[in-house]
Design an enzyme around this catalytic site. Structure first.
Site, PDB file in Angstrom:
ATOM      1  N   ALA A  52       0.848  -1.192   0.000  1.00 45.47           N
ATOM      2  CA  ALA A  52       0.000   0.000   0.000  1.00 45.47           C
ATOM      3  C   ALA A  52       0.876   1.232   0.000  1.00 45.47           C
ATOM      4  O   ALA A  52       2.098   1.154   0.170  1.00 45.47           O
ATOM      5  CB  ALA A  52      -0.924   0.003   1.221  1.00 45.47           C
ATOM      6  N   GLU A 108      -0.450   2.501   7.037  1.00 50.62           N
ATOM      7  CA  GLU A 108      -0.589   3.615   6.090  1.00 50.62           C
ATOM      8  C   GLU A 108      -1.292   4.800   6.734  1.00 50.62           C
ATOM      9  O   GLU A 108      -0.951   5.951   6.453  1.00 50.62           O
ATOM     10  CB  GLU A 108      -1.332   3.155   4.835  1.00 50.62           C
ATOM     11  CG  GLU A 108      -0.714   1.954   4.133  1.00 50.62           C
ATOM     12  CD  GLU A 108       0.766   2.110   3.812  1.00 50.62           C
ATOM     13  OE1 GLU A 108       1.240   3.247   3.644  1.00 50.62           O
ATOM     14  OE2 GLU A 108       1.466   1.087   3.721  1.00 50.62           O
ATOM     15  N   HIS A 152       1.113   6.770   8.878  1.00 48.98           N
ATOM     16  CA  HIS A 152       2.019   7.598   8.079  1.00 48.98           C
ATOM     17  C   HIS A 152       1.527   9.035   7.960  1.00 48.98           C
ATOM     18  O   HIS A 152       2.316   9.928   7.627  1.00 48.98           O
ATOM     19  CB  HIS A 152       2.157   7.012   6.667  1.00 48.98           C
ATOM     20  CG  HIS A 152       3.368   6.158   6.457  1.00 48.98           C
ATOM     21  ND1 HIS A 152       4.642   6.532   6.844  1.00 48.98           N
ATOM     22  CD2 HIS A 152       3.506   4.929   5.877  1.00 48.98           C
ATOM     23  CE1 HIS A 152       5.498   5.585   6.514  1.00 48.98           C
ATOM     24  NE2 HIS A 152       4.844   4.599   5.930  1.00 48.98           N
TER      25      HIS A 152
END
Length: 851
Positions: free
Chosen positions: A256, A292, A295
């Site tokens: 991803a 993700e 992040h």
């Protein structure tokens, strides 16, 4: 003009960008063969720059026109970009380029996947979209207009307008180009909402292809919401846009990508249903969704100054997703899983020709440094730092880091400075972990004298191609001491090893204790200590640290397997008896008991033999592993059906940790039972399974014992239309094929009508599964090496990233006997001599051949 051959880029040569950007407006007129990208970028000279040349990166672009402040210009073009004379003042750059997304098989930049437009820009993919300073320290606010007949058009940030055939997005948070994203296609959304701790409402959408994918998004959406809650609770980080979108894409080189507000995922990391996904799939999806999302702060709001700092965002975010999974599931099991992965992949890198520091000093192709060293070892460094400073100081330091560098491109030095300033600790020596490649080894000796126990630790770090005569590291060694009764006489204490050799004393003891070292796997090191089998069995029975309890059994099994290979020894009955006791201990988590039953991998045994000075023979290792598993089955046969029945999960399927743990132990029992009953119980489970975990576990047990032909045929008939489930079908056969039939099996699979070698998931399932089939891949005649080399040579011009990563299957060649070494090297050299080999693969193969 043609550019020269690829040049090595050095961290020491970093220079600030010549120009900064005050705003970017992009217009995309989408067309499969001739997309037009119109850019308007407001540049200004960087007062801190030493090189004032105006250079933009660009690759595979057709420049239609370019202007500066409305006047036409004619830049000097190269294969990698352009240069142009520009004013010594702020100016507006306009350019129009043409690109062909449907011909972009490398899956970098703007490409097409099954009729859908999508992007992947990390690390250097944006330069395949338009001319731009494609480096992470150039950050800008983006506005994006998409013109297309696609019903769904997405980009970063918040939507600011749409109409027939167009949509416009604005991302108010400055970002580097690698975080840019665009998706356009025939998609449907599974939607939800989240209210942040600041009271802001966020719309959540997971976009997938219609039917049947739309029915497989609920778990991913729930995982996203739990990730958002966790990040607020544990790190105090709230989301910062009105909308958060995830898109599932079939053709994707990685798991991803964290693009700001528009995460793009490999479909396998989003789509889940009980009938098509295993417990492991659910846990993986949960972890990647979290990774993700996390992040957003550790990578997006604070990004990395240059690609040498990649571990700054990836190591920290991996650590955060590990914490999240530990909180969602079983912390001891998660810690063991992380250690297994680190040892399987990162220790292997450190021990071979691909060794590099967590922060490399140089690279030719940055895509080749998305490695276990950067990610997993990078995460271990965060964990060590937290252990050294303590939980509260860690939290304060991370908050200071966010406050100082929000909206900036930071460095490892910035990260460590936040800890030094918060705690007052000198972290100069700790910083060596980022600069020195290799796995430290700690040799342990001990002495007991007159009530005082002394542990002496001596550290060493082997020379690597980039560095010799390395300095001692700062290593936290968590240790406890146990009495002969099994009682813990000294609880876990962190010993800080900073010298080449140090001694640590423990007073007022009535007997010589049994040390429990490196508790919780407190550092990514190898402990070398003379330890008897009896002592390991003692720790297996009595250690209060879950990791070291497991480690004692693991080390006992490893030594036993080495002895069985080297000396033709028989399985040790004491180990079999100890395992039987553990699997029947209802006080232990079923998932933990299942881990106890898992043997070291065949690659682990090969590494242990090589470390002991014996060239591994993969086929013999395979036979010894099979022999030990059969011995386990025979020894435990009276208990297996009882535990198997006790682990049955009644009621509707749930992927939660409790039910998944029970299925894990039950299926471990099934694997052993199948060795004795000819597949009777596994066949029954396969026929009755109402979820993929039970069906796949039964199929695995049958195939592993040569009873799987009918089940494989039935499985294919049932799931032929589900691409992700069929990846499992392909991969299972490749990884479990018997050594003598592995090459033939893989050749058959690659000739199958459903083998799409251009799809990374399918290619990895078959060729990656084959590379993981140690005895099959390492066929004595070299046919396994030739087979993989043939496919890598074929794939390289189509998808260099996947090729380079898959080539790592050859990295262990130095550990084998000369004849096998020669065959592996010959395969590598054949790849290396392929005309027009990609930069990605050429660098990887060259590094391995240096061996």
């Amino acid at each position: 003009m043609k550019d020269a051959s690829p040049q090595t880029i050095y961290l020491a040569d970093y220079q600030p960008p010549a120009f900064l950007i005050d705003g970017v407006h992009l217009t995309f007129r989408l067309s499969p063969k001739a997309t037009r990208v119109i850019s308007r970028i407001r540049f200004r000279p960087n007062p801190d720059a030493t090189d004032t040349t105006f250079t933009l990166h660009g690759q595979d672009l057709k420049l239609v026109n370019a202007q500066i402040d409305g006047a036409d210009v004619s830049p000097t073009l190269t294969d990698n970009g352009l240069t142009c004379d520009v004013p010594d003042a702020p100016f507006v750059w306009d350019a129009e380029v043409e690109i062909a997304p449907d011909g972009n098989t490398a899956l970098e930049g703007l490409y097409m996947s099954g009729g859908m437009y999508c992007t992947q820009c990390e690390a250097e993919g944006f330069r395949k979209i338009t001319y731009y300073p494609d480096r992470p320290d150039v950050m800008a606010v983006f506005t994006v207009r998409i013109e297309s007949d696609m019903p769904v058009m997405l980009s970063n940030g918040n939507p600011v307008g749409s109409g027939a055939g167009w949509a416009e997005w604005h991302d108010s948070w400055p970002k580097p180009a690698y975080l840019f994203a665009l998706v356009a296609g025939d998609l449907v959304a599974t939607s939800g909402s989240f209210t942040t701790m600041n009271g802001d409402d966020v719309a959540l959408n997971i976009y997938v292809r219609p039917r049947p994918d739309e029915a497989k998004c609920d778990f991913a959406l729930d995982a996203l919401i739990r990730s958002m809650k966790w990040d607020e609770k544990v790190y105090g980080r709230a989301y910062d846009l009105d909308i958060f979108n995830i898109v599932a894409v079939d053709d994707f080189n990685m798991g991803a990508m964290e693009n700001k507000g528009l995460n793009i995922f490999n479909s396998s990391c989003v789509l889940a249903s009980p009938t098509t996904s295993t417990d492991a799939d659910y846990e993986r999806i949960e972890a990647i969704i979290a990774h993700e999302y996390f992040h957003n702060w550790t990578g997006n709001r604070v990004t990395c100054r240059d690609w040498f700092q990649l571990c700054l965002k990836e190591g920290l975010t991996v650590y955060r997703d590990q914490q999240f999974t530990a909180d969602m599931r079983s912390a001891p099991v998660k810690r063991i899983d992380d250690a297994l992965d680190l040892r399987a992949y990162q220790f292997r890198e450190d021990a071979g020709p691909l060794a590099h520091p967590v922060r490399p000093a140089s690279f030719v192709e940055i895509n080749n440094f998305y490695t276990a060293t950067v990610y997993e070892k990078g995460a271990e460094l965060i964990g060590m730092l937290k252990l050294l400073v303590g939980d509260d100081p860690y939290a304060k330091a991370v908050t200071l880091y966010f406050d100082r560098h929000d909206g900036q491109a930071a460095t490892i030095e910035d990260w460590l400075a936040a800890f030094a300033d918060t705690t007052g600790r000198d972290l100069t020596q700790f910083a060596l972990w980022y600069a020195q490649a290799g796995t430290p080894e700690i040799t342990v000796t001990d002495q007991f004298d007159n009530g005082t126990y002394t542990l002496t630790l001596r550290q060493s770090l082997r020379d690597t191609d980039d560095m010799a005569d390395k300095q001692p590291m700062h290593i936290p060694v968590a240790a406890g001491l146990l009495a002969s009764s099994g009682a813990e006489v000294v609880p876990t204490t962190v010993l800080e090893l900073t010298e080449v050799e140090q001694s640590f004393t423990f007073d007022n003891l009535t007997e010589k204790p049994i040390p429990s070292l490196l508790r919780g796997f407190s550092a990514p090191v190898i402990i070398k200590r003379q330890q008897t089998a009896d002592e390991r069995l003692f720790l297996l029975a009595h250690d209060t640290d879950p990791f070291n309890k497991w480690e004692a059994g693991r080390q006992f099994a490893s030594d036993m397997l080495v002895g069985m290979v080297r000396d033709d020894a028989a399985p040790d009955a004491r180990y079999l008896t100890a395992l039987t006791g553990l699997i029947t201990d209802k006080a232990l988590d079923p998932a933990y008991r299942a881990l106890m039953l898992a043997l070291p991998s065949q690659d682990d045994t090969a590494r242990a033999l090589a470390d002991a000075g014996h060239a591994p023979e993969p086929q013999k290792i395979y036979l010894v592993h099979e022999s030990l598993r059969y011995a386990m089955a025979e020894h435990m046969q009276d208990r297996l059906p009882q535990i198997y029945a006790a682990m049955h999960v009644a009621g509707p399927y749930s992927p939660d940790a409790k039910d998944a743990g029970q299925r894990s132990l039950g299926n471990a029992m099934l694997g052993l039972m199948t060795r004795l009953d000819g597949g009777k119980q596994a066949s029954a489970q396969f026929a009755q399974a109402d979820n993929m975990t039970q069906q796949m576990s039964a199929l695995r047990a049958l195939v592993a014992q040569g009873h799987g032909a009918d089940a494989l045929a039935a499985f294919r008939t049932q799931w032929a239309q589900d691409r992700l489930v069929m990846d499992k079908w392909f991969g299972l056969q490749a990884v479990l094929a018997s050594p003598e039939h592995a090459v033939a099996t893989v050749n058959m699979l690659t000739q199958d009508a459903d083998f799409n070698w251009k799809n990374p998931n399918r290619f990895r399932a078959v060729l990656g599964g084959f590379a993981a089939n140690a005895a099959g891949f390492h066929a004595a005649d070299g046919s396994g090496y030739a087979l993989l080399a043939d496919w890598l040579i074929r794939l390289d011009p189509v998808n260099p990233q996947t090729t380079a990563r898959m080539a790592k299957a050859f990295e262990t060649w130095p550990r084998y006997a000369p004849d096998r070494q020669a065959k592996m090297k010959a395969a590598l050299q054949r790849i290396a001599h392929t005309p027009e080999l990609s930069r990605d693969t050429a660098e990887m193969v060259a590094r391995m051949l240096k061996g």
